[in-house]
Design a protein around this motif. Structure first.
Motif, PDB file in Angstrom:
ATOM      1  N   GLU A  24     -64.645  62.724  16.174  1.00 62.07           N
ATOM      2  CA  GLU A  24     -63.988  61.672  15.397  1.00 62.07           C
ATOM      3  C   GLU A  24     -62.470  61.820  15.470  1.00 62.07           C
ATOM      4  N   TYR A  25     -61.967  63.039  15.353  1.00 60.29           N
ATOM      5  CA  TYR A  25     -60.530  63.292  15.415  1.00 60.29           C
ATOM      6  C   TYR A  25     -59.957  62.914  16.790  1.00 60.29           C
ATOM      7  N   ILE A  26     -60.636  63.320  17.848  1.00 55.74           N
ATOM      8  CA  ILE A  26     -60.147  63.011  19.197  1.00 55.74           C
ATOM      9  C   ILE A  26     -60.181  61.511  19.448  1.00 55.74           C
ATOM     10  N   ALA A  27     -61.258  60.850  19.042  1.00 52.93           N
ATOM     11  CA  ALA A  27     -61.384  59.407  19.256  1.00 52.93           C
ATOM     12  C   ALA A  27     -60.312  58.640  18.485  1.00 52.93           C
ATOM     13  N   LYS A  28     -60.046  59.041  17.249  1.00 56.13           N
ATOM     14  CA  LYS A  28     -59.008  58.369  16.464  1.00 56.13           C
ATOM     15  C   LYS A  28     -57.634  58.556  17.076  1.00 56.13           C
ATOM     16  N   VAL A  84     -61.638  54.936  25.237  1.00 55.64           N
ATOM     17  CA  VAL A  84     -62.510  56.062  24.963  1.00 55.64           C
ATOM     18  C   VAL A  84     -63.306  56.445  26.222  1.00 55.64           C
ATOM     19  N   ILE A  85     -63.633  55.468  27.046  1.00 54.53           N
ATOM     20  CA  ILE A  85     -64.376  55.750  28.272  1.00 54.53           C
ATOM     21  C   ILE A  85     -63.431  56.224  29.370  1.00 54.53           C
ATOM     22  N   GLY A  86     -62.295  55.564  29.536  1.00 54.42           N
ATOM     23  CA  GLY A  86     -61.325  55.970  30.538  1.00 54.42           C
ATOM     24  C   GLY A  86     -61.678  55.480  31.933  1.00 54.42           C
ATOM     25  N   LYS A  87     -60.733  55.621  32.819  1.00 54.28           N
ATOM     26  CA  LYS A  87     -60.930  55.193  34.196  1.00 54.28           C
ATOM     27  C   LYS A  87     -61.964  56.098  34.859  1.00 54.28           C
ATOM     28  N   TYR A  88     -62.981  55.477  35.441  1.00 54.75           N
ATOM     29  CA  TYR A  88     -64.097  56.179  36.082  1.00 54.75           C
ATOM     30  C   TYR A  88     -64.851  57.098  35.117  1.00 54.75           C
ATOM     31  N   GLY A  89     -64.717  56.874  33.804  1.00 57.64           N
ATOM     32  CA  GLY A  89     -65.432  57.655  32.806  1.00 57.64           C
ATOM     33  C   GLY A  89     -64.877  59.051  32.587  1.00 57.64           C
ATOM     34  N   ARG A  90     -63.648  59.268  32.981  1.00 57.39           N
ATOM     35  CA  ARG A  90     -63.070  60.617  32.878  1.00 57.39           C
ATOM     36  C   ARG A  90     -62.877  61.076  31.438  1.00 57.39           C
ATOM     37  N   ILE A  91     -62.437  60.186  30.565  1.00 50.81           N
ATOM     38  CA  ILE A  91     -62.220  60.583  29.167  1.00 50.81           C
ATOM     39  C   ILE A  91     -63.561  60.841  28.479  1.00 50.81           C
ATOM     40  N   GLU A 144     -73.117  59.681  22.790  1.00 51.45           N
ATOM     41  CA  GLU A 144     -73.360  58.314  23.252  1.00 51.45           C
ATOM     42  C   GLU A 144     -72.236  57.440  22.729  1.00 51.45           C
ATOM     43  N   ILE A 145     -71.636  56.658  23.615  1.00 52.09           N
ATOM     44  CA  ILE A 145     -70.588  55.720  23.230  1.00 52.09           C
ATOM     45  C   ILE A 145     -71.225  54.344  23.146  1.00 52.09           C
TER      46      ILE A 145
END
Length: 77
Positions: free
Chosen positions: A7-11, A45-52, A74-75
């Motif tokens: 939650e902290y990282i996503a925010k 949250v997903i990022g380019k090519y799912g890297r994040i 799961e996103i």
């Protein structure tokens, strides 16, 4: 602890931190964290090519393995 970490990282990543929610459910292979963000922030949250997303899962598994647990992320759209 893992739920708070995700939650902290996503925010920190999104433009609308108030729309971030993390739900914890039990699955067949361990605990599943379901991350939900605003529609405009899903790409951040997903990022380019799912890297994040991959990095989030790596941090989650490293944190969980310290405690001998298994988590998956799961996103949700």
């Amino acid at each position: 602890m893992e739920k708070d970490l995700i939650e902290y990282i996503a925010k920190s990543l999104v433009d609308d931190p108030s729309a971030v929610s993390v739900n914890e459910t039990e699955g067949e292979r361990g605990t599943v964290l379901e991350l939900k963000v605003a529609d405009g922030d899903i790409g951040k949250v997903i990022g380019k090519y799912g890297r994040i997303a991959k990095a989030l899962r790596t941090v989650l598994s490293a944190s969980a393995s310290k405690n001998g647990k298994h988590y998956s992320l799961e996103i949700l759209d």
